[in-house]
Design a protein around this motif. Structure first.
Motif, PDB file in Angstrom:
ATOM      1  N   LEU A 290       0.822  -1.216   0.000  1.00 35.14           N
ATOM      2  CA  LEU A 290       0.000   0.000   0.000  1.00 35.14           C
ATOM      3  C   LEU A 290       0.851   1.259   0.000  1.00 35.14           C
ATOM      4  CD1 LEU A 290      -2.892   1.322   0.416  1.00 35.14           C
ATOM      5  CD2 LEU A 290      -2.366   1.249   2.866  1.00 35.14           C
ATOM      6  N   SER A 291       1.815   1.329   0.925  1.00 38.62           N
ATOM      7  CA  SER A 291       2.608   2.553   1.037  1.00 38.62           C
ATOM      8  C   SER A 291       3.475   2.783  -0.191  1.00 38.62           C
ATOM      9  CB  SER A 291       3.470   2.527   2.302  1.00 38.62           C
ATOM     10  OG  SER A 291       4.405   1.480   2.258  1.00 38.62           O
ATOM     11  N   GLN A 292       4.004   1.700  -0.780  1.00 32.47           N
ATOM     12  CA  GLN A 292       4.806   1.876  -1.994  1.00 32.47           C
ATOM     13  C   GLN A 292       3.942   2.355  -3.149  1.00 32.47           C
ATOM     14  OE1 GLN A 292       8.232   1.785  -2.171  1.00 32.47           O
ATOM     15  NE2 GLN A 292       7.675   2.805  -4.104  1.00 32.47           N
ATOM     16  N   SER A 293       2.695   1.882  -3.207  1.00 34.16           N
ATOM     17  CA  SER A 293       1.771   2.368  -4.245  1.00 34.16           C
ATOM     18  C   SER A 293       1.550   3.862  -4.103  1.00 34.16           C
ATOM     19  CB  SER A 293       0.422   1.631  -4.131  1.00 34.16           C
ATOM     20  OG  SER A 293       0.570   0.260  -4.417  1.00 34.16           O
ATOM     21  N   PHE A 294       1.406   4.314  -2.852  1.00 35.58           N
ATOM     22  CA  PHE A 294       1.197   5.750  -2.666  1.00 35.58           C
ATOM     23  C   PHE A 294       2.445   6.553  -2.989  1.00 35.58           C
ATOM     24  CE2 PHE A 294       1.554   9.676  -0.356  1.00 35.58           C
ATOM     25  CZ  PHE A 294       0.466  10.349  -0.894  1.00 35.58           C
ATOM     26  N   VAL A 295       3.614   6.073  -2.559  1.00 29.59           N
ATOM     27  CA  VAL A 295       4.852   6.794  -2.845  1.00 29.59           C
ATOM     28  C   VAL A 295       5.031   6.959  -4.355  1.00 29.59           C
ATOM     29  CG1 VAL A 295       7.374   6.693  -2.712  1.00 29.59           C
ATOM     30  CG2 VAL A 295       6.002   6.162  -0.690  1.00 29.59           C
ATOM     31  N   ASP A 296       4.702   5.937  -5.125  1.00 32.42           N
ATOM     32  CA  ASP A 296       4.769   6.036  -6.593  1.00 32.42           C
ATOM     33  C   ASP A 296       3.859   7.146  -7.104  1.00 32.42           C
ATOM     34  OD1 ASP A 296       6.579   3.966  -6.716  1.00 32.42           O
ATOM     35  OD2 ASP A 296       5.091   2.435  -7.261  1.00 32.42           O
ATOM     36  N   VAL A 297       2.673   7.284  -6.499  1.00 34.41           N
ATOM     37  CA  VAL A 297       1.743   8.348  -6.884  1.00 34.41           C
ATOM     38  C   VAL A 297       2.311   9.707  -6.513  1.00 34.41           C
ATOM     39  CG1 VAL A 297      -0.512   9.389  -6.368  1.00 34.41           C
ATOM     40  CG2 VAL A 297      -0.345   6.936  -6.812  1.00 34.41           C
ATOM     41  N   ALA A 298       2.783   9.831  -5.258  1.00 30.95           N
ATOM     42  CA  ALA A 298       3.286  11.115  -4.769  1.00 30.95           C
ATOM     43  C   ALA A 298       4.520  11.589  -5.539  1.00 30.95           C
ATOM     44  CB  ALA A 298       3.614  10.999  -3.283  1.00 30.95           C
ATOM     45  N   MET A 299       5.299  10.623  -6.075  1.00 27.35           N
ATOM     46  CA  MET A 299       6.487  10.991  -6.847  1.00 27.35           C
ATOM     47  C   MET A 299       6.158  11.234  -8.323  1.00 27.35           C
ATOM     48  SD  MET A 299       9.418   8.496  -5.185  1.00 27.35           S
ATOM     49  CE  MET A 299      10.777   9.380  -5.931  1.00 27.35           C
ATOM     50  N   GLY A 300       4.882  11.080  -8.686  1.00 29.73           N
ATOM     51  CA  GLY A 300       4.463  11.334 -10.056  1.00 29.73           C
ATOM     52  C   GLY A 300       4.721  10.197 -11.013  1.00 29.73           C
ATOM     53  N   LYS A 301       5.062   9.017 -10.486  1.00 23.75           N
ATOM     54  CA  LYS A 301       5.332   7.872 -11.352  1.00 23.75           C
ATOM     55  C   LYS A 301       4.053   7.225 -11.873  1.00 23.75           C
ATOM     56  CE  LYS A 301       9.698   6.617  -9.053  1.00 23.75           C
ATOM     57  NZ  LYS A 301      10.402   5.559  -8.270  1.00 23.75           N
TER      58      LYS A 301
ATOM     59  N   ALA B  32      -2.302   3.161  -9.879  1.00 20.67           N
ATOM     60  CA  ALA B  32      -1.627   2.637  -8.700  1.00 20.67           C
ATOM     61  C   ALA B  32      -2.537   1.694  -7.912  1.00 20.67           C
ATOM     62  CB  ALA B  32      -1.156   3.787  -7.804  1.00 20.67           C
ATOM     63  N   LEU B  33      -3.801   2.067  -7.761  1.00 22.42           N
ATOM     64  CA  LEU B  33      -4.736   1.226  -7.014  1.00 22.42           C
ATOM     65  C   LEU B  33      -5.093  -0.042  -7.792  1.00 22.42           C
ATOM     66  CD1 LEU B  33      -7.080   3.913  -5.418  1.00 22.42           C
ATOM     67  CD2 LEU B  33      -5.311   2.553  -4.286  1.00 22.42           C
ATOM     68  N   ARG B  34      -5.181   0.072  -9.092  1.00 23.90           N
ATOM     69  CA  ARG B  34      -5.454  -1.107  -9.914  1.00 23.90           C
ATOM     70  C   ARG B  34      -4.291  -2.109  -9.796  1.00 23.90           C
ATOM     71  NH1 ARG B  34      -6.263   1.359 -14.215  1.00 23.90           N
ATOM     72  NH2 ARG B  34      -4.230   1.083 -15.218  1.00 23.90           N
ATOM     73  N   GLU B  35      -3.080  -1.590  -9.842  1.00 26.31           N
ATOM     74  CA  GLU B  35      -1.910  -2.463  -9.707  1.00 26.31           C
ATOM     75  C   GLU B  35      -1.802  -3.034  -8.292  1.00 26.31           C
ATOM     76  OE1 GLU B  35       1.650  -0.566 -11.086  1.00 26.31           O
ATOM     77  OE2 GLU B  35       0.714   0.077 -12.975  1.00 26.31           O
ATOM     78  N   LEU B  36      -2.202  -2.237  -7.295  1.00 28.60           N
ATOM     79  CA  LEU B  36      -2.207  -2.730  -5.921  1.00 28.60           C
ATOM     80  C   LEU B  36      -3.169  -3.903  -5.784  1.00 28.60           C
ATOM     81  CD1 LEU B  36      -1.509  -2.594  -2.906  1.00 28.60           C
ATOM     82  CD2 LEU B  36      -3.225  -0.768  -2.671  1.00 28.60           C
TER      83      LEU B  36
END
Length: 436
Positions: free
Chosen positions: A401-412, A418-422
């Motif tokens: 979960l947290s790595q999915s969010f970090v990817d979002v926050a970094m613009g990746k 991100a949620l679909r991949e999670l």
């Protein structure tokens, strides 16, 4: 004369009889007293408290147990390499009392055949479970959902709070945050406090995304309680978007990992941070900080997100279950929890007096707004997986979960991707578990 003799004889007989009876009663009383004063048989009580350092156990409990149970030798282990519960089982030295927690209660206690239902001892001792915050009792009972009670909640638990750097607010002439703020108000404040001054970048906000998202204001689980998928993607979208906007403020870039972002506030160039209150969270002595209540989302209940406590549990194999329960009662007494609270250790009790004492004798907390921790009651725990469904370790879920969010926050990635991949990663982990 004879009548007198007879009278004296009768009186003497009565006196002797009375004396004999009194002597008998006194003898019985002396016998009971001697029995009560008879030294108790010495024995050893083994306690395993995973993750709790020996110094902490000594400070909080050793003297208490020594005074109340002088005939007992307490053998304490903080766990760790070579001293895990599995190591102890293998060596035949299973502890009597085990410090468990909800995420590992099944795998690290029940599946090992150590589960002991404490309800019979609760009833025997007329022990009042209502003295605890009901959220903590309800959660451990809900793990098995058949009514058994496998532990009693031991402080601390880990409530969320909003920390702020007073020196930065003074430097830029901005009013301090207050208890009862909303996330929208916090966002406006973070924008004000994010700036570049004298070539130095000052971030307005940081967080520890792992515990912020896991311990969310909706009590939303990561894995759906009833199906093999991500729980309520729409609500996760709301949570991601709420947090993402803070990292879109110019010059408020997130660190490369959730852990590093959680550590950024301690460096002195971050104005605000959401994080757990914990006696294990160490901030530099030169940092002039304080805290207020955790911000509220408009459509969420006015409750404080929190990570639940650990529990004192009794091993099924123990030959001293009764005494183990008595020790647990002593370690969770009002007196002990009052002293804990004064040290800044959050109480598992419902007692307002104990809650209000939080940090009062601590050299740092006594100067802080510790009332912020109890500004809102603790939020209920997240729903557990339905019985029979394959589960994934909590640590695995929250890391994904947290790595999915970090990817979002970094613009990746965008939030939807991100949620679909999670969701896909969670399903893959479930498949792994099923294949074992």
């Amino acid at each position: 004369m004879n009548r007198v003799k007879m009278g004296l004889g009768a009186g003497l007989a009565v006196l002797l009889l009375t004396s004999a009876c009194s002597s008998g009663k006194q003898g019985a009383a002396d016998g009971n007293k001697a029995e009560a004063e008879k030294p108790k048989e010495p024995y050893t009580m083994k306690i395993l408290a995973n993750g709790v350092k020996t110094e902490e156990f000594e400070d909080r409990f050793r003297e208490l147990l020594k005074q109340k149970f002088p005939h007992v030798t307490v053998e304490y282990s903080p766990g760790g390499k070579g001293a895990t519960i599995n190591d102890m089982i293998a060596s035949g030295t299973i502890p009597d009392i085990i410090r468990t927690d909800v995420p590992t209660l099944v795998t690290g206690y029940l599946d090992l055949g150590l589960g002991y239902d404490m309800r019979e001892l609760v009833q025997k001792h007329k022990y009042d479970l209502k003295r605890f915050n009901n959220v903590f009792i309800d959660e451990i009972v809900d793990v098995v959902r058949t009514g058994e009670l496998y532990g009693l909640p031991v402080p601390p638990y880990f409530p969320q709070a909003l920390y702020y750097n007073k020196d930065l607010f003074d430097k830029f002439g901005v009013a301090y945050p207050k208890d009862g703020m909303t996330w929208d108000e916090l966002y406006d404040l973070a924008k004000k406090m994010t700036r570049v001054d004298g070539g130095v970048v000052y971030r307005g906000f940081s967080s520890h995304p792992t515990n912020l998202l896991r311990d969310n204001p909706y009590s939303l689980p990561i894995l759906d309680p009833n199906e093999d998928k991500l729980a309520n993607p729409e609500r996760w979208t709301t949570l991601f978007n709420n947090l993402k906007r803070f990292y879109e403020i110019p010059n408020n870039k997130i660190e490369s990992t959730a852990t590093l972002d959680g550590q950024a506030f301690a460096k002195g160039n971050v104005a605000l941070m959401t994080n757990q209150h914990s006696v294990y969270l160490v901030l530099p002595p030169e940092l002039n900080w304080d805290l207020v209540s955790y911000p509220i989302m408009q459509d969420a209940p006015k409750l404080m997100p929190q990570r639940g406590p650990a529990y004192w549990s009794i091993s099924k194999t123990s030959k001293h279950k009764e005494e183990a329960f008595e020790m647990i009662m002593a370690m969770l007494s009002d007196e002990v929890q009052m002293e804990d609270s004064k040290k800044g250790i959050t109480t598992t009790l419902a007692s307002k007096d104990v809650q209000k004492a939080l940090g009062k004798s601590h050299p740092i907390y006594s100067k802080k707004n510790m009332d912020a921790i109890n500004f809102y009651p603790p939020i209920p725990y997240t729903p557990k997986r339905k019985a029979g469904l394959t589960d994934i370790p909590g640590v695995t879920q929250q890391n994904l979960l947290s790595q999915s969010f970090v990817d979002v926050a970094m613009g990746k990635k965008d939030v939807n991707s991100a949620l679909r991949e999670l969701d896909e990663k969670l399903k893959a982990e479930i498949a792994k578990e099923k294949s074992k």
